[in-house]
Structures are given as C-alpha cells and as structure tokens.
Design an enzyme around this catalytic site. Structure first.
Site, PDB file in Angstrom:
ATOM      1  N   ARG A  70     -46.212 -18.696  16.177  1.00  0.00           N
ATOM      2  CA  ARG A  70     -45.054 -18.934  17.051  1.00  0.00           C
ATOM      3  C   ARG A  70     -43.975 -17.879  16.814  1.00  0.00           C
ATOM      4  NH1 ARG A  70     -42.861 -24.727  16.258  1.00  0.00           N
ATOM      5  NH2 ARG A  70     -41.498 -24.002  17.914  1.00  0.00           N
ATOM      6  N   CYS A 113     -46.931 -19.842  27.275  1.00  0.00           N
ATOM      7  CA  CYS A 113     -45.991 -19.733  26.161  1.00  0.00           C
ATOM      8  C   CYS A 113     -46.031 -21.000  25.287  1.00  0.00           C
ATOM      9  CB  CYS A 113     -44.596 -19.407  26.674  1.00  0.00           C
ATOM     10  SG  CYS A 113     -43.577 -18.664  25.402  1.00  0.00           S
ATOM     11  N   GLU A 142     -44.780 -17.341  35.833  1.00  0.00           N
ATOM     12  CA  GLU A 142     -43.997 -18.044  36.855  1.00  0.00           C
ATOM     13  C   GLU A 142     -42.625 -17.409  37.068  1.00  0.00           C
ATOM     14  OE1 GLU A 142     -44.341 -18.904  33.799  1.00  0.00           O
ATOM     15  OE2 GLU A 142     -42.505 -19.856  33.052  1.00  0.00           O
ATOM     16  N   HIS A 170     -44.805 -15.467  30.699  1.00  0.00           N
ATOM     17  CA  HIS A 170     -44.353 -16.382  31.760  1.00  0.00           C
ATOM     18  C   HIS A 170     -44.647 -15.842  33.161  1.00  0.00           C
ATOM     19  CE1 HIS A 170     -41.825 -19.289  29.446  1.00  0.00           C
ATOM     20  NE2 HIS A 170     -41.846 -18.310  28.558  1.00  0.00           N
ATOM     21  N   ILE A 230     -40.810 -14.456  26.242  1.00  0.00           N
ATOM     22  CA  ILE A 230     -39.560 -15.082  25.778  1.00  0.00           C
ATOM     23  C   ILE A 230     -39.873 -15.883  24.516  1.00  0.00           C
ATOM     24  CG2 ILE A 230     -37.647 -16.620  26.356  1.00  0.00           C
ATOM     25  CD1 ILE A 230     -38.356 -16.115  29.345  1.00  0.00           C
ATOM     26  N   SER A 265     -42.399 -25.979  22.091  1.00  0.00           N
ATOM     27  CA  SER A 265     -43.677 -26.678  21.907  1.00  0.00           C
ATOM     28  C   SER A 265     -43.539 -27.915  21.019  1.00  0.00           C
ATOM     29  CB  SER A 265     -44.725 -25.727  21.334  1.00  0.00           C
ATOM     30  OG  SER A 265     -44.292 -25.193  20.104  1.00  0.00           O
TER      31      SER A 265
HETATM   32  N1  GLN Z   1     -40.716 -20.359  20.973  1.00  0.00           N
HETATM   33  C1  GLN Z   1     -41.237 -21.465  21.717  1.00  0.00           C
HETATM   34  C2  GLN Z   1     -42.132 -22.344  20.833  1.00  0.00           C
HETATM   35  O1  GLN Z   1     -42.483 -21.935  19.788  1.00  0.00           O
HETATM   36  C3  GLN Z   1     -41.999 -20.995  22.945  1.00  0.00           C
HETATM   37  C4  GLN Z   1     -41.065 -20.213  23.841  1.00  0.00           C
HETATM   38  C5  GLN Z   1     -41.408 -20.297  25.295  1.00  0.00           C
HETATM   39  O2  GLN Z   1     -42.154 -21.171  25.723  1.00  0.00           O
HETATM   40  N2  GLN Z   1     -40.789 -19.442  26.074  1.00  0.00           N
HETATM   41  O3  GLN Z   1     -42.470 -23.414  21.222  1.00  0.00           O
END
Ligand code: GLN
Length: 208
Positions: free
Chosen positions: A105, A79, A173, A171, A134, A49
């Site tokens: 996060r 995510c 997708e 996710h 994830i 992000s």
């Molecule tokens: N850990 C990522 C973040 O903080 C997000 C992980 C993901 O999009 N799979 O931006």
C-alpha cells in the site's frame, strides 16, 4: 440491459458510475448486501481500503461477495479496490483475498503521493493509457496464473487480471479514456454469454 454494481461504501464510486452510464450500461450503487442481487459485474473503487474492508465486514457483505466472485462474477478493483482483491497485503486488514497478488500500500510514499503517466497496456491496443495514481499500491508479486497487463518502466506491476478478476493500481475513471471500462465490460459480456444464473445471486436475494 447490462447492470454493473459499483461498491458505494466510500471513495470514488460516482466517477465509475458516470463512465458506465456513458457506455450505455446501468450502474447500480451497492451499499447493502441486497444490492448485490442481480448485478452482472462489480467495480470496487478507490478510496481507503481499510475503511471499505471494515464496512464490508460490518454490513456482512464480505462473504457473499467472495462467494459471488468465486462463482465467476466479474470484479474489478481500482486502487483501494485492487488492495481489497489481494491475497496478501502484508498487514491485518479485511480483503476478499481473491487474486494471488502481494500488494504494498501507498508504495510511492509521501513525496510522490500522486502522479500521472502514460502506460503501455497491450491488451487495450497500441495507444498508451494515461494513468492517474493517487496514494497508489503496487503489486510486488503476482502468482503464475495472474496476467500482468501493465508495468511501470522499472517493471513494477500496476495492472493485472485472472479470469473474471481485474485489478488496476490507478484510476481509469478519472480520465476520459473508457478503454479499461470497456475491457471490464467484455468480461461481463463473456460471463453473460455463459447463460447460467448464479445460485449465489439467488441465495443473496433470499436472505435480504
Ligand atoms: N492509499 C489507499 C489505501 O491504501 C488507496 C488510495 C486510492 O484508492 N486512491 O487504501
């Protein structure tokens, strides 16, 4: 034909495109501001992000995107995309700040970097949704006008919506189950039925 943009600056955008195409929807990779013109909805994918936020700023896409979403463009963040929708991330980083949620996060820590679980998502029907997490965020607080769509067994919110905005910490997708994409496409269709062209879309087009 419905055309859904997939923000393609970094992360897992190709997988979203494949699902959209399977559902008979045109997927447009959004890499520059001008690609925002003429889309009926936007998916912000998983990834990192902070990186996606920095790129949005560098490419001068943050403000146009914010304005389009405020004007009703359906936007779905998965995510990292969820983080980018949030109003509160607890640290300085660019977000669109569209959805009144506080996000933590990497909430599952390094010991549980990734996991999969079956979630009850009543909005999608009785069949549980197999969710792939994830390095996922969680929603620690959601505003009164935000609807919780899915929680983990101990109550942590992992999917939410408000009006044209949809956010999932996992996710969809990456699984064969297209129901979240179909759910988002219902928001896109609902907006299309309103019939009004967005003035902001025109403005973005004119600037490019
Ligand atoms: N850990 C990522 C973040 O903080 C997000 C992980 C993901 O999009 N799979 O931006």
């Amino acid at each position: 034909m419905t055309r859904v943009g997939v923000l393609a600056l970094q992360g897992a955008f190709v997988e979203h495109e494949r699902v959209l195409e399977r559902l008979g929807v045109e997927a447009r990779e959004v890499r520059q501001r001008k690609h925002l013109e003429g889309i009926d909805g936007l998916i912000i994918p998983g990834g990192e992000s902070t990186t996606i936020g920095k790129l949005l700023d560098t490419l001068e896409m943050t403000e146009p995107l914010r304005a389009m979403a405020r004007d009703g463009l359906p936007v779905w963040g998965t995510c990292a995309g969820l983080i980018l929708l949030a109003s509160d991330v607890g640290r300085p980083q660019t977000t669109l700040g569209l959805l009144d949620i506080a996000v933590r996060r990497n909430a599952f820590g390094s010991q549980l970097d990734s996991f999969e679980t079956d979630l009850e998502v009543p909005a999608l029907g009785a069949e549980p949704f197999h969710a792939v997490f994830i390095r996922a965020p969680i929603i620690e607080r959601a505003g009164d006008d935000v609807t919780r769509l899915a929680t983990l067994p101990h109550g942590t919110i992992v999917a939410a919506e408000r009006g044209n905005l949809l956010a999932t910490a996992f996710h969809p997708e990456l699984t064969a189950d297209p129901r979240f994409h179909q759910y988002f496409l219902e928001k896109v269709a609902a907006r299309g039925n309103e019939g009004a062209a967005s003035p902001e879309l025109v403005a973005v087009g004119e600037r490019t």
